[in-house]
Design a protein around this motif. Structure first.
Motif, PDB file in Angstrom:
ATOM      1  N   LYS A 107      45.061  59.106  13.006  1.00 21.50           N
ATOM      2  CA  LYS A 107      45.782  57.984  12.415  1.00 21.50           C
ATOM      3  C   LYS A 107      45.598  56.666  13.162  1.00 21.50           C
ATOM      4  O   LYS A 107      45.914  55.605  12.620  1.00 21.50           O
ATOM      5  CB  LYS A 107      47.280  58.305  12.334  1.00 21.50           C
ATOM      6  N   TYR A 108      45.151  56.705  14.388  1.00 21.14           N
ATOM      7  CA  TYR A 108      45.085  55.468  15.153  1.00 21.14           C
ATOM      8  C   TYR A 108      43.837  55.438  16.028  1.00 21.14           C
ATOM      9  O   TYR A 108      43.229  56.465  16.349  1.00 21.14           O
ATOM     10  CB  TYR A 108      46.344  55.280  15.996  1.00 21.14           C
ATOM     11  N   THR A 109      43.488  54.201  16.405  1.00 21.63           N
ATOM     12  CA  THR A 109      42.367  53.936  17.311  1.00 21.63           C
ATOM     13  C   THR A 109      42.805  52.864  18.288  1.00 21.63           C
ATOM     14  O   THR A 109      43.456  51.891  17.898  1.00 21.63           O
ATOM     15  CB  THR A 109      41.128  53.446  16.529  1.00 21.63           C
ATOM     16  N   TYR A 110      42.455  53.042  19.550  1.00 21.99           N
ATOM     17  CA  TYR A 110      42.753  51.989  20.512  1.00 21.99           C
ATOM     18  C   TYR A 110      41.583  51.837  21.480  1.00 21.99           C
ATOM     19  O   TYR A 110      40.817  52.776  21.728  1.00 21.99           O
ATOM     20  CB  TYR A 110      44.059  52.251  21.269  1.00 21.99           C
ATOM     21  N   ALA A 111      41.455  50.625  21.987  1.00 22.37           N
ATOM     22  CA  ALA A 111      40.380  50.312  22.932  1.00 22.37           C
ATOM     23  C   ALA A 111      40.943  49.392  24.006  1.00 22.37           C
ATOM     24  O   ALA A 111      41.676  48.444  23.708  1.00 22.37           O
ATOM     25  CB  ALA A 111      39.206  49.641  22.220  1.00 22.37           C
ATOM     26  N   LEU A 112      40.590  49.684  25.244  1.00 21.54           N
ATOM     27  CA  LEU A 112      40.998  48.876  26.379  1.00 21.54           C
ATOM     28  C   LEU A 112      39.752  48.409  27.112  1.00 21.54           C
ATOM     29  O   LEU A 112      38.854  49.216  27.414  1.00 21.54           O
ATOM     30  CB  LEU A 112      41.898  49.681  27.323  1.00 21.54           C
ATOM     31  N   GLY A 113      39.680  47.107  27.375  1.00 21.73           N
ATOM     32  CA  GLY A 113      38.503  46.554  28.032  1.00 21.73           C
ATOM     33  C   GLY A 113      38.864  45.632  29.170  1.00 21.73           C
ATOM     34  O   GLY A 113      39.971  45.062  29.219  1.00 21.73           O
ATOM     35  N   PHE A 114      37.917  45.500  30.071  1.00 26.43           N
ATOM     36  CA  PHE A 114      38.145  44.644  31.229  1.00 26.43           C
ATOM     37  C   PHE A 114      36.801  44.074  31.662  1.00 26.43           C
ATOM     38  O   PHE A 114      35.850  44.815  31.904  1.00 26.43           O
ATOM     39  CB  PHE A 114      38.780  45.447  32.372  1.00 26.43           C
ATOM     40  N   ASP A 115      36.713  42.725  31.715  1.00 25.98           N
ATOM     41  CA  ASP A 115      35.486  42.045  32.118  1.00 25.98           C
ATOM     42  C   ASP A 115      35.757  41.182  33.333  1.00 25.98           C
ATOM     43  O   ASP A 115      36.870  40.673  33.523  1.00 25.98           O
ATOM     44  CB  ASP A 115      34.948  41.160  30.988  1.00 25.98           C
ATOM     45  N   ALA A 116      34.738  40.995  34.139  1.00 21.53           N
ATOM     46  CA  ALA A 116      34.761  40.037  35.242  1.00 21.53           C
ATOM     47  C   ALA A 116      33.674  39.006  34.989  1.00 21.53           C
ATOM     48  O   ALA A 116      32.538  39.358  34.654  1.00 21.53           O
ATOM     49  CB  ALA A 116      34.540  40.739  36.578  1.00 21.53           C
ATOM     50  N   GLN A 117      34.027  37.745  35.111  1.00 25.74           N
ATOM     51  CA  GLN A 117      33.071  36.671  34.824  1.00 25.74           C
ATOM     52  C   GLN A 117      33.042  35.678  35.971  1.00 25.74           C
ATOM     53  O   GLN A 117      34.078  35.251  36.473  1.00 25.74           O
ATOM     54  CB  GLN A 117      33.451  35.949  33.528  1.00 25.74           C
ATOM     55  N   GLN A 118      31.826  35.332  36.351  1.00 23.97           N
ATOM     56  CA  GLN A 118      31.619  34.272  37.333  1.00 23.97           C
ATOM     57  C   GLN A 118      30.740  33.203  36.698  1.00 23.97           C
ATOM     58  O   GLN A 118      29.663  33.502  36.181  1.00 23.97           O
ATOM     59  CB  GLN A 118      30.960  34.790  38.605  1.00 23.97           C
ATOM     60  N   ALA A 119      31.230  31.978  36.715  1.00 24.11           N
ATOM     61  CA  ALA A 119      30.522  30.861  36.089  1.00 24.11           C
ATOM     62  C   ALA A 119      30.277  29.780  37.125  1.00 24.11           C
ATOM     63  O   ALA A 119      31.164  29.470  37.936  1.00 24.11           O
ATOM     64  CB  ALA A 119      31.311  30.309  34.910  1.00 24.11           C
ATOM     65  N   GLY A 120      29.093  29.216  37.085  1.00 25.14           N
ATOM     66  CA  GLY A 120      28.749  28.121  37.975  1.00 25.14           C
ATOM     67  C   GLY A 120      28.460  26.858  37.195  1.00 25.14           C
ATOM     68  O   GLY A 120      27.673  26.862  36.242  1.00 25.14           O
ATOM     69  N   LEU A 121      29.131  25.770  37.556  1.00 29.49           N
ATOM     70  CA  LEU A 121      28.955  24.481  36.892  1.00 29.49           C
ATOM     71  C   LEU A 121      28.302  23.511  37.867  1.00 29.49           C
ATOM     72  O   LEU A 121      28.821  23.274  38.963  1.00 29.49           O
ATOM     73  CB  LEU A 121      30.308  23.940  36.424  1.00 29.49           C
ATOM     74  N   ARG A 122      27.173  22.964  37.457  1.00 26.77           N
ATOM     75  CA  ARG A 122      26.463  21.996  38.292  1.00 26.77           C
ATOM     76  C   ARG A 122      26.198  20.747  37.470  1.00 26.77           C
ATOM     77  O   ARG A 122      25.578  20.806  36.399  1.00 26.77           O
ATOM     78  CB  ARG A 122      25.140  22.566  38.806  1.00 26.77           C
ATOM     79  N   SER A 123      26.695  19.608  37.959  1.00 30.75           N
ATOM     80  CA  SER A 123      26.528  18.335  37.264  1.00 30.75           C
ATOM     81  C   SER A 123      25.846  17.348  38.203  1.00 30.75           C
ATOM     82  O   SER A 123      26.314  17.138  39.333  1.00 30.75           O
ATOM     83  CB  SER A 123      27.889  17.781  36.813  1.00 30.75           C
ATOM     84  N   ASN A 124      24.779  16.754  37.729  1.00 29.45           N
ATOM     85  CA  ASN A 124      24.039  15.753  38.502  1.00 29.45           C
ATOM     86  C   ASN A 124      24.042  14.435  37.749  1.00 29.45           C
ATOM     87  O   ASN A 124      23.554  14.346  36.626  1.00 29.45           O
ATOM     88  CB  ASN A 124      22.587  16.198  38.733  1.00 29.45           C
ATOM     89  N   ASN A 125      24.597  13.418  38.370  1.00 26.10           N
ATOM     90  CA  ASN A 125      24.575  12.070  37.828  1.00 26.10           C
ATOM     91  C   ASN A 125      23.408  11.343  38.486  1.00 26.10           C
ATOM     92  O   ASN A 125      23.510  10.856  39.609  1.00 26.10           O
ATOM     93  CB  ASN A 125      25.901  11.360  38.117  1.00 26.10           C
ATOM     94  N   LEU A 126      22.274  11.314  37.780  1.00 28.72           N
ATOM     95  CA  LEU A 126      21.060  10.755  38.366  1.00 28.72           C
ATOM     96  C   LEU A 126      21.167   9.249  38.561  1.00 28.72           C
ATOM     97  O   LEU A 126      20.571   8.701  39.485  1.00 28.72           O
ATOM     98  CB  LEU A 126      19.858  11.095  37.477  1.00 28.72           C
ATOM     99  N   SER A 127      21.919   8.583  37.699  1.00 25.04           N
ATOM    100  CA  SER A 127      22.055   7.126  37.822  1.00 25.04           C
ATOM    101  C   SER A 127      22.900   6.746  39.028  1.00 25.04           C
ATOM    102  O   SER A 127      22.635   5.753  39.711  1.00 25.04           O
ATOM    103  CB  SER A 127      22.671   6.542  36.547  1.00 25.04           C
ATOM    104  N   ARG A 128      23.938   7.530  39.298  1.00 24.84           N
ATOM    105  CA  ARG A 128      24.829   7.220  40.418  1.00 24.84           C
ATOM    106  C   ARG A 128      24.474   7.991  41.687  1.00 24.84           C
ATOM    107  O   ARG A 128      25.088   7.791  42.721  1.00 24.84           O
ATOM    108  CB  ARG A 128      26.285   7.545  40.033  1.00 24.84           C
ATOM    109  N   ASP A 129      23.476   8.900  41.585  1.00 26.87           N
ATOM    110  CA  ASP A 129      23.040   9.725  42.710  1.00 26.87           C
ATOM    111  C   ASP A 129      24.207  10.523  43.275  1.00 26.87           C
ATOM    112  O   ASP A 129      24.435  10.585  44.486  1.00 26.87           O
ATOM    113  CB  ASP A 129      22.400   8.866  43.804  1.00 26.87           C
TER     114      ASP A 129
END
Length: 649
Positions: A287-309
Motif C-alpha cells: 500500500k505504500y512506498t517511501y524513500a529517504l535520501g541524503f546528499d553532500a554538496q561542495q560548491a566553489g565560486l570564483r569571480s574575477n573582475n578583470l577591469s578592477r583586477d
C-alpha cells in the motif's frame, strides 16, 4: 510569421529518430501607460532614517516599443538500442536569434502633495544576436538481476549573446531635490537652469556574454531485496560565465562615441563548480512506498573582475536531505508527501558590481559578496477519482523556506531616483494551496459536470528600503466555478466564473498596503450546423476593482467563428473568425513588490477578422500509430468548450 518541418523515422530495428526545424519572425509593437506608487521611509539621503514623515512618489509613465525577432530552432532525438538491456539516447538542440529593439518612454513623478519631482524622456535602441545550444547524452544499462541498473547522463549547455545599444535620455529634477552625491549617473552631463536640475545621457554600450555549463550524473541502483532498493548517485557540474561590457560616451567634438566610460565598463568572469554525491534508500510495500535520501554538496565560486583586477574565491558546503512517501488507500486514492532541499547560485548579472543605467532613474548594481540560496520545500498531494460516478478530488499544499534569499536593497534619493542592489536575507516563506472538487449533477436527463477550484498563495519576505528592513506579506485567494455539458450531439455549453482577492501588507510602508479584486465570467458554446458547418463562440466578462483612477475597469471580450469542413474524409477546414466583436479588449496587469504598487495598461489588438484553411494529413503506413492531434479535433470540433480561440485578457 513562421514555418517548420518535422521528421520521424526508424532506421532499422535499433534506431528511432525524431527531428524538427522551425523558423519564425515576429514584430511586436507595445503601447503602455502605467501608474506606480512608491511609499518610502524618510531619510537623510544616505539611508539613515529621520524623524520626518514618510514620503510618497507617484510616477505616471507612457511607454512605446517595437521588438523584432528572427529565430531558427533545430531539435533532434535519437534512441539507439544496443541490445535488450542497453540504450543510448542523444538529444541535441540549437537556436539562433537576431533581434532589433526600440523603446521610447516619458514619465512624470510627483510627491505626496502633487508637487513635481522629476521628469524623464528616454530613447533606447539596440540590436543583438544570440546562439544557444543544449545537448543531453544518456546511457542506460539494465542487468540480469532485476532492479540493478546503471546510468550515465552528460548535459551540455551553451549561451552566447552579443548586443549593442544606444542610450539617450534627458532627466530634469525640481530644485532643491537634486540627486544626492554619489548617485549621479556616470557619464552624464548636468546643468541647472530656471530652478531645474537637468541631466543628459548619450551613450553606446556593447555587451558580450558567454555561458557554458557541463554536468555529469552517474547513478547506480542495487536491489537489497524484493522490496528495497539502494541508489548511489554522483554529479559533477561546472558553470562558467563571462561578461564584457564596454560603454562609451558621445563626443560632440568628433560626433562619435569615442569617449570610453571606465566606470560603466567591466570584464567579469564567474565560475561555479559543484560536486554532489549521495544515496537514496527506497522501500516498496503493497500500500505504500517511501524513500529517504541524503546528499553532500561542495560548491566553489570564483569571480574575477578583470577591469578592477580583483578576485573572489568562496567554498560552500551543504547537506541536502530529501524524503518521499506515497500511500495508496483504496482504489484510485493516493496520498503523496515529498520533502527536498536545493541550492541556487547567484547569476553573473547579480554578482557583477557595475552600474546598469539603462533606466537612468533606476540604476542597478551587482553584489560580488552574494551567497547561494538554500531552500527547503515540503509538498503534500491527495488525489481521488471514482470512475463509476466521475467524482474527483485533488488537494495540494506546498510550503517552502529559503535561507540566504537574494532580495533587492533599494535606496531612494530626494529627487525620486533609486539604486537597486541584490543582497542576502533570511526569513523568506511561501505557501501555496490548491483544491479541486468535481462531480456530475443530473437535471432530469441532462448531466452537468460541476467543478469547484480554490487556490491560496501566501508570501512572506524581507527586503530593504533605504537600508531599513521591510517585511512584506502578500495574499492571493481565488475561487472558481465551472459548469459544462453536452446538451445533445450537436451542442456543447460551458460556463465558468472566477474571483480573485489579492492583498499586500508592509511593515515599513503601511501607506502602501493595498487590496485588489478581480472577477471574470466566461461562456463557451459549440454548435454543429447542417451541411458540415460549425459555429463556436466565446464570451468573457472581466472586472478589475480595488484600484484608483482609470484602471478600475470592466470590459467584455467576444469571439465568434464559423467553419466549414471540406473533402470526403473531412481533411480540410475553412474558417472565418472574428476576434473582439465588441471592440473592448484590454490588458491590465497589477504588480505588487516590496517598494511599489503598479498598474500597467497595454494597448492590445482590438476587433479583427481572420480567414484560415487547414488540411490534415491522416494517412500512415502499416503499423504506424498516428500522432495525437495538437488541435484536439474530434469529428471536426476544434477545442470544444473553448470556441477555438486563444484568449487575450
Amino acid at each position: 510569421m513562421g514555418g517548420g518541418i518535422n521528421y520521424r523515422d526508424g532506421w532499422g530495428k535499433k534506431i528511432d529518430v525524431v527531428s524538427s526545424y522551425n523558423v519564425s519572425n515576429t514584430n511586436t509593437l507595445t503601447d503602455q501607460r502605467s501608474r506606480r506608487e512608491n511609499v518610502i521611509p524618510n531619510s537623510d539621503g544616505t539611508g539613515t532614517s529621520t524623524s520626518q514623515a514618510d514620503s510618497a512618489f507617484v510616477t505616471n509613465r507612457q511607454n512605446g516599443s517595437e521588438n523584432g525577432n528572427t529565430n531558427h530552432r533545430a531539435n533532434l532525438r535519437l534512441d539507439y538500442r544496443i541490445d535488450s538491456l542497453t540504450t543510448i539516447r542523444l538529444i541535441p538542440s540549437l537556436s539562433w536569434l537576431q533581434s532589433d529593439y526600440q523603446n521610447q518612454s516619458q514619465s512624470q513623478t510627483f510627491d505626496g502633495q502633487g508637487g513635481p519631482v522629476n521628469t524623464s524622456n528616454t530613447n533606447y535602441r539596440s540590436t543583438g544576436s544570440g546562439f544557444t545550444g543544449n545537448n543531453s547524452l544518456l546511457l542506460f544499462r539494465k542487468f540480469r538481476k532485476r532492479g540493478r541498473t546503471v546510468s550515465l547522463n552528460w548535459n551540455t549547455s551553451l549561451n552566447n549573446q552579443d548586443n549593442e545599444g544606444i542610450n539617450q535620455s534627458v532627466n530634469t529634477f525640481a530644485q532643491p531635490n537634486i540627486p544626492i552625491s554619489g548617485t549621479t549617473t556616470p557619464g552624464s552631463s548636468q546643468t541647472a537652469t530656471g530652478g531645474l536640475f537637468a541631466q543628459t545621457i548619450n551613450q553606446r554600450n556593447e555587451q558580450e556574454t558567454r555561458s557554458m555549463t557541463n554536468s555529469i550524473n552517474v547513478s547506480y541502483t542495487e536491489p537489497l531485496s524484493m522490496r528495497q532498493t539502494l541508489e548511489f548517485h554522483y554529479m559533477l557540474s561546472n558553470n562558467r560565465n563571462t561578461s564584457n561590457r564596454a560603454v562609451a560616451d558621445f563626443n560632440e567634438a568628433t560626433g562619435q562615441y569615442d569617449r570610453p566610460n571606465a566606470q560603466l565598463s567591466n570584464q567579469f568572469v564567474n565560475t561555479y563548480m559543484t560536486n554532489r554525491g549521495g544515496l537514496t534508500w527506497q522501500t516498496r510495500r503493497l500500500k505504500y512506498t517511501y524513500a529517504l535520501g541524503f546528499d553532500a554538496q561542495q560548491a566553489g565560486l570564483r569571480s574575477n573582475n578583470l577591469s578592477r583586477d580583483t578576485s573572489l574565491n568562496r567554498t560552500f558546503t551543504n547537506l541536502l536531505p530529501n524524503a518521499l512517501f506515497t500511500y495508496n488507500f483504496a482504489k484510485n486514492r493516493t496520498l503523496r508527501l515529498n520533502y527536498r532541499t536545493r541550492v541556487n547560485a547567484p547569476s553573473v548579472n547579480q554578482l557583477q558590481p557595475v552600474p546598469d543605467n539603462t533606466n537612468p532613474l533606476n540604476i542597478r548594481l551587482g553584489n560580488a559578496d552574494l551567497q547561494p540560496e538554500f531552500s527547503h520545500n515540503l509538498s503534500l498531494n491527495y488525489n481521488r477519482f471514482e470512475p463509476t460516478t466521475f467524482r474527483n478530488l485533488f488537494a495540494s499544499i506546498n510550503v517552502s523556506r529559503t535561507d540566504n534569499k537574494i532580495v533587492n536593497s533599494t535606496t531612494f534619493t530626494r529627487s525620486g531616483a533609486q539604486m537597486t542592489r541584490p543582497v542576502n536575507t533570511d526569513g523568506y516563506y511561501t505557501l501555496n494551496g490548491f483544491l479541486v472538487l468535481g462531480r456530475p449533477i443530473r437535471f432530469d436527463e441532462q448531466r452537468v459536470n460541476v467543478n469547484l477550484t480554490t487556490n491560496l498563495t501566501y508570501n512572506r519576505g524581507t527586503s530593504f528600503v533605504n537600508n531599513q528592513p521591510n517585511l512584506a506579506q502578500n495574499w492571493l485567494i481565488g475561487q472558481g466555478l465551472s459548469l459544462n455539458t453536452n446538451i445533445d450531439e450537436k451542442l456543447d455549453l460551458n460556463l465558468a466564473g472566477n474571483i480573485n482577492l489579492q492583498s499586500a501588507r508592509y511593515s515599513l510602508q503601511p501607506q502602501q498596503n493595498t487590496t485588489f479584486l478581480n472577477q471574470s465570467a466566461t461562456l463557451d458554446l459549440f454548435y454543429q450546423l447542417p451541411l458540415r458547418f460549425t459555429f463556436t463562440t466565446n464570451l468573457t466578462f472581466n472586472h478589475y476593482g480595488g484600484s484608483t483612477g482609470s484602471y478600475n475597469q470592466s470590459f467584455t471580450l467576444w469571439n465568434v467563428a464559423l467553419a466549414r469542413q471540406l473533402f470526403k474524409q473531412k481533411q480540410g477546414e475553412l474558417r472565418l473568425q472574428v476576434f473582439d466583436l465588441l471592440n473592448q479588449n484590454q490588458s491590465i496587469v497589477r504588480n505588487v513588490t516590496d517598494t511599489y504598487v503598479e498598474e500597467v495598461q497595454s494597448r492590445v489588438l482590438n476587433r479583427y477578422f481572420t480567414i484560415s484553411f487547414v488540411y490534415n494529413l491522416r494517412r500512415f503506413g502499416a503499423g504506424v500509430t498516428p500522432p495525437q492531434d495538437p488541435f484536439n479535433r474530434t469529428n471536426g470540433r476544434q477545442g470544444r468548450g473553448q470556441g477555438g480561440f486563444r484568449r487575450n485578457q
